[in-house]
Design an enzyme around this catalytic site. Structure first.
Site, PDB file in Angstrom:
ATOM      1  N   LYS A  13       8.111  -1.015   3.843  1.00 31.22           N
ATOM      2  CA  LYS A  13       7.374   0.114   3.245  1.00 31.22           C
ATOM      3  C   LYS A  13       8.299   1.302   2.964  1.00 31.22           C
ATOM      4  O   LYS A  13       8.269   1.882   1.882  1.00 31.22           O
ATOM      5  CB  LYS A  13       6.239   0.580   4.186  1.00 31.22           C
ATOM      6  CG  LYS A  13       5.231  -0.492   4.549  1.00 31.22           C
ATOM      7  CD  LYS A  13       4.117   0.041   5.430  1.00 31.22           C
ATOM      8  CE  LYS A  13       4.554   0.528   6.794  1.00 31.22           C
ATOM      9  NZ  LYS A  13       5.101  -0.524   7.686  1.00 31.22           N
ATOM     10  N   ARG A  88      -3.612   4.511   9.105  1.00 28.43           N
ATOM     11  CA  ARG A  88      -3.424   3.372  10.011  1.00 28.43           C
ATOM     12  C   ARG A  88      -4.675   3.046  10.795  1.00 28.43           C
ATOM     13  O   ARG A  88      -4.691   2.065  11.551  1.00 28.43           O
ATOM     14  CB  ARG A  88      -2.319   3.703  11.013  1.00 28.43           C
ATOM     15  CG  ARG A  88      -0.927   3.370  10.542  1.00 28.43           C
ATOM     16  CD  ARG A  88       0.044   3.928  11.561  1.00 28.43           C
ATOM     17  NE  ARG A  88       1.085   3.003  11.870  1.00 28.43           N
ATOM     18  CZ  ARG A  88       2.316   3.107  11.364  1.00 28.43           C
ATOM     19  NH1 ARG A  88       2.624   4.049  10.526  1.00 28.43           N
ATOM     20  NH2 ARG A  88       3.232   2.235  11.714  1.00 28.43           N
ATOM     21  N   ARG A 127      17.813  -3.509  11.478  1.00 29.98           N
ATOM     22  CA  ARG A 127      17.704  -2.169  10.877  1.00 29.98           C
ATOM     23  C   ARG A 127      18.538  -1.116  11.612  1.00 29.98           C
ATOM     24  O   ARG A 127      18.502  -1.012  12.834  1.00 29.98           O
ATOM     25  CB  ARG A 127      16.250  -1.707  10.881  1.00 29.98           C
ATOM     26  CG  ARG A 127      16.126  -0.231  10.437  1.00 29.98           C
ATOM     27  CD  ARG A 127      14.742   0.212  10.172  1.00 29.98           C
ATOM     28  NE  ARG A 127      13.834  -0.097  11.248  1.00 29.98           N
ATOM     29  CZ  ARG A 127      12.512  -0.120  11.107  1.00 29.98           C
ATOM     30  NH1 ARG A 127      11.969   0.131   9.942  1.00 29.98           N
ATOM     31  NH2 ARG A 127      11.746  -0.417  12.124  1.00 29.98           N
ATOM     32  N   ARG A 160      16.395   2.622  16.021  1.00 30.82           N
ATOM     33  CA  ARG A 160      15.212   3.356  16.457  1.00 30.82           C
ATOM     34  C   ARG A 160      14.783   2.923  17.855  1.00 30.82           C
ATOM     35  O   ARG A 160      14.854   1.743  18.190  1.00 30.82           O
ATOM     36  CB  ARG A 160      14.060   3.100  15.464  1.00 30.82           C
ATOM     37  CG  ARG A 160      14.108   4.034  14.293  1.00 30.82           C
ATOM     38  CD  ARG A 160      13.179   3.671  13.186  1.00 30.82           C
ATOM     39  NE  ARG A 160      11.822   3.293  13.557  1.00 30.82           N
ATOM     40  CZ  ARG A 160      10.865   3.028  12.688  1.00 30.82           C
ATOM     41  NH1 ARG A 160      11.117   3.121  11.386  1.00 30.82           N
ATOM     42  NH2 ARG A 160       9.661   2.681  13.077  1.00 30.82           N
ATOM     43  N   ARG A 171       3.854  -2.849  18.746  1.00 31.91           N
ATOM     44  CA  ARG A 171       3.544  -2.332  17.405  1.00 31.91           C
ATOM     45  C   ARG A 171       2.837  -3.394  16.568  1.00 31.91           C
ATOM     46  O   ARG A 171       1.920  -3.090  15.803  1.00 31.91           O
ATOM     47  CB  ARG A 171       4.837  -1.890  16.694  1.00 31.91           C
ATOM     48  CG  ARG A 171       5.355  -0.549  17.212  1.00 31.91           C
ATOM     49  CD  ARG A 171       6.812  -0.349  16.871  1.00 31.91           C
ATOM     50  NE  ARG A 171       7.087  -0.226  15.457  1.00 31.91           N
ATOM     51  CZ  ARG A 171       8.282  -0.447  14.914  1.00 31.91           C
ATOM     52  NH1 ARG A 171       9.311  -0.803  15.657  1.00 31.91           N
ATOM     53  NH2 ARG A 171       8.453  -0.289  13.622  1.00 31.91           N
TER      54      ARG A 171
HETATM   55  P1  AP5 Z   1      11.712  -0.633   6.294  1.00 33.30           P
HETATM   56  O1  AP5 Z   1      11.683  -0.269   4.864  1.00 33.30           O
HETATM   57  O2  AP5 Z   1      12.237   0.350   7.275  1.00 33.30           O
HETATM   58  O3  AP5 Z   1      10.278  -1.180   6.762  1.00 33.30           O
HETATM   59  P2  AP5 Z   1       8.956  -0.402   7.190  1.00 33.30           P
HETATM   60  O4  AP5 Z   1       7.809  -1.224   6.754  1.00 33.30           O
HETATM   61  O5  AP5 Z   1       9.022   1.015   6.710  1.00 33.30           O
HETATM   62  O6  AP5 Z   1       9.093  -0.490   8.752  1.00 33.30           O
HETATM   63  P3  AP5 Z   1       8.745   0.536   9.901  1.00 33.30           P
HETATM   64  O7  AP5 Z   1       9.196  -0.137  11.173  1.00 33.30           O
HETATM   65  O8  AP5 Z   1       9.302   1.894   9.606  1.00 33.30           O
HETATM   66  O9  AP5 Z   1       7.210   0.597   9.829  1.00 33.30           O
HETATM   67  P4  AP5 Z   1       6.273   1.158  10.858  1.00 33.30           P
HETATM   68  O10 AP5 Z   1       5.024   1.226  10.080  1.00 33.30           O
HETATM   69  O11 AP5 Z   1       6.204   0.398  12.134  1.00 33.30           O
HETATM   70  O12 AP5 Z   1       6.957   2.564  11.294  1.00 33.30           O
HETATM   71  P5  AP5 Z   1       6.635   4.068  10.951  1.00 33.30           P
HETATM   72  O13 AP5 Z   1       7.905   4.766  10.820  1.00 33.30           O
HETATM   73  O14 AP5 Z   1       5.634   4.180   9.868  1.00 33.30           O
HETATM   74  O15 AP5 Z   1      12.547  -2.016   6.401  1.00 33.30           O
HETATM   75  C1  AP5 Z   1      12.838  -2.603   7.645  1.00 33.30           C
HETATM   76  C2  AP5 Z   1      14.255  -3.210   7.565  1.00 33.30           C
HETATM   77  O16 AP5 Z   1      14.243  -4.296   6.643  1.00 33.30           O
HETATM   78  C3  AP5 Z   1      15.336  -2.239   7.073  1.00 33.30           C
HETATM   79  O17 AP5 Z   1      16.523  -2.504   7.737  1.00 33.30           O
HETATM   80  C4  AP5 Z   1      15.473  -2.570   5.561  1.00 33.30           C
HETATM   81  O18 AP5 Z   1      16.782  -2.303   5.095  1.00 33.30           O
HETATM   82  C5  AP5 Z   1      15.144  -4.061   5.557  1.00 33.30           C
HETATM   83  N1  AP5 Z   1      14.470  -4.503   4.343  1.00 33.30           N
HETATM   84  C6  AP5 Z   1      13.513  -3.828   3.651  1.00 33.30           C
HETATM   85  N2  AP5 Z   1      13.085  -4.565   2.616  1.00 33.30           N
HETATM   86  C7  AP5 Z   1      13.783  -5.738   2.668  1.00 33.30           C
HETATM   87  C8  AP5 Z   1      13.778  -6.919   1.857  1.00 33.30           C
HETATM   88  N3  AP5 Z   1      12.960  -7.026   0.779  1.00 33.30           N
HETATM   89  N4  AP5 Z   1      14.612  -7.927   2.192  1.00 33.30           N
HETATM   90  C9  AP5 Z   1      15.420  -7.820   3.289  1.00 33.30           C
HETATM   91  N5  AP5 Z   1      15.493  -6.726   4.070  1.00 33.30           N
HETATM   92  C10 AP5 Z   1      14.659  -5.693   3.781  1.00 33.30           C
HETATM   93  O19 AP5 Z   1       5.894   4.549  12.284  1.00 33.30           O
HETATM   94  C11 AP5 Z   1       6.566   4.617  13.513  1.00 33.30           C
HETATM   95  C12 AP5 Z   1       5.609   5.065  14.589  1.00 33.30           C
HETATM   96  O20 AP5 Z   1       5.114   6.398  14.287  1.00 33.30           O
HETATM   97  C13 AP5 Z   1       4.332   4.230  14.757  1.00 33.30           C
HETATM   98  O21 AP5 Z   1       4.550   3.080  15.554  1.00 33.30           O
HETATM   99  C14 AP5 Z   1       3.404   5.263  15.418  1.00 33.30           C
HETATM  100  O22 AP5 Z   1       3.709   5.427  16.762  1.00 33.30           O
HETATM  101  C15 AP5 Z   1       3.753   6.551  14.699  1.00 33.30           C
HETATM  102  N6  AP5 Z   1       2.930   6.720  13.477  1.00 33.30           N
HETATM  103  C16 AP5 Z   1       3.371   6.739  12.185  1.00 33.30           C
HETATM  104  N7  AP5 Z   1       2.364   6.877  11.326  1.00 33.30           N
HETATM  105  C17 AP5 Z   1       1.237   6.951  12.089  1.00 33.30           C
HETATM  106  C18 AP5 Z   1      -0.138   7.052  11.775  1.00 33.30           C
HETATM  107  N8  AP5 Z   1      -0.565   7.121  10.494  1.00 33.30           N
HETATM  108  N9  AP5 Z   1      -1.030   7.062  12.805  1.00 33.30           N
HETATM  109  C19 AP5 Z   1      -0.614   7.011  14.091  1.00 33.30           C
HETATM  110  N10 AP5 Z   1       0.671   6.894  14.465  1.00 33.30           N
HETATM  111  C20 AP5 Z   1       1.596   6.856  13.466  1.00 33.30           C
END
Ligand code: AP5
Length: 215
Positions: A13, A88, A127, A160, A171
């Protein structure tokens, strides 16, 4: 253009939100990134979020909704925006609907990233992020030119805290239990598109661009 990128941890994402932001000149808003920045700054909100995030849980709805409502008042959101990681939960989705209606925005387009569990684990374990600008790398697919250093600003690359195996496991459980059911919420509104996001980054970007332009 209001886009919601939806999918499990590590599905890509953040990577694709950055692509869409640059391509369509709209801000990419990551609630995870907001909380990581607060964490780094050591604010009271950050300290609280840090603890929850490190365990793989979700920050409370009232807090998240407040952060989002505030962010959407900024002028750069007037022409649209892309959300990565929000909403979410059902209360977050309902709150977003209210904001969109109140501000006269149209319906959002929701893109559900579909990636196999094996690929998710590979992506998360590979990552690395820039500790300065937040640029994302992957040691398997998109490594930096110099190991451990960001190509863009020379910042140190770090992993991270919530990418530890136990936190990742939690998660994924939280995603299935609290977030995945939202696909039904958006499917019923006729705004949900499925995206095969298991392909390499550029291929996914092309498919996403086509999906967004066609809607
Ligand atoms: P990446 O693009 O980083 O993937 P992502 O889907 O963004 O992964 P996240 O782990 O950031 O998602 P998340 O939803 O768990 O975390 P968030 O930060 O939102 O890609 C991942 C890896 O793969 C990278 O190394 C990239 O280079 C690689 N890659 C990408 N595309 C690829 C492809 N096509 N092929 C190969 N490799 C690829 O949230 C973190 C925490 O914050 C949550 O757990 C929660 O505690 C809190 N939080 C955030 N939002 C909320 C909310 N709305 N409500 C409550 N808590 C929240």
């Amino acid at each position: 253009m209001i886009l919601l990128l939806f999918g499990p941890p590590g599905c890509g994402k953040g990577t694709q939100a950055a692509f869409l932001a640059e391509h369509f000149h709209i801000p990419a808003i990551s609630t995870g990134e907001v909380f990581r920045a607060e964490c780094k700054a050591g604010t009271p909100l950050g300290k609280m979020a840090c603890q929850i995030m490190a365990k793989g849980g979700l920050v409370g709805d009232d807090i998240v909704n407040g952060v989002v409502a505030n962010r959407l008042t900024r002028p750069d959101c007037a022409g649209g925006f892309v959300f990565d990681g929000f909403p979410r939960t059902l209360p977050q989705a309902e709150q977003l609907d209210k904001i969109l209606e109140a501000r006269g925005f149209g319906k959002p387009q929701v893109v559900d990233f579909c990636v196999s569990p094996e690929e998710l684990v590979k992506r998360i374990s590979g990552r690395w992020m820039c500790s300065v600008g937040g640029e994302i790398y992957n040691i398997h697919e998109a490594p930096p030119k110099v190991a451990g250093i960001c190509d863009r600003d020379g910042g140190k690359l770090v992993q991270r805290a919530d990418d530890r195996p136990e936190a990742v496991k939690e998660r994924l459980v939280v995603y299935e239990r609290q977030t995945k059911p939202l696909t039904e919420y958006y499917r019923r509104r006729g705004v949900l598109d499925l995206l095969d996001a298991g392909a390499p980054v550029e291929e996914v970007s092309r498919a996403l661009e086509k999906l967004v332009k066609c809607s």
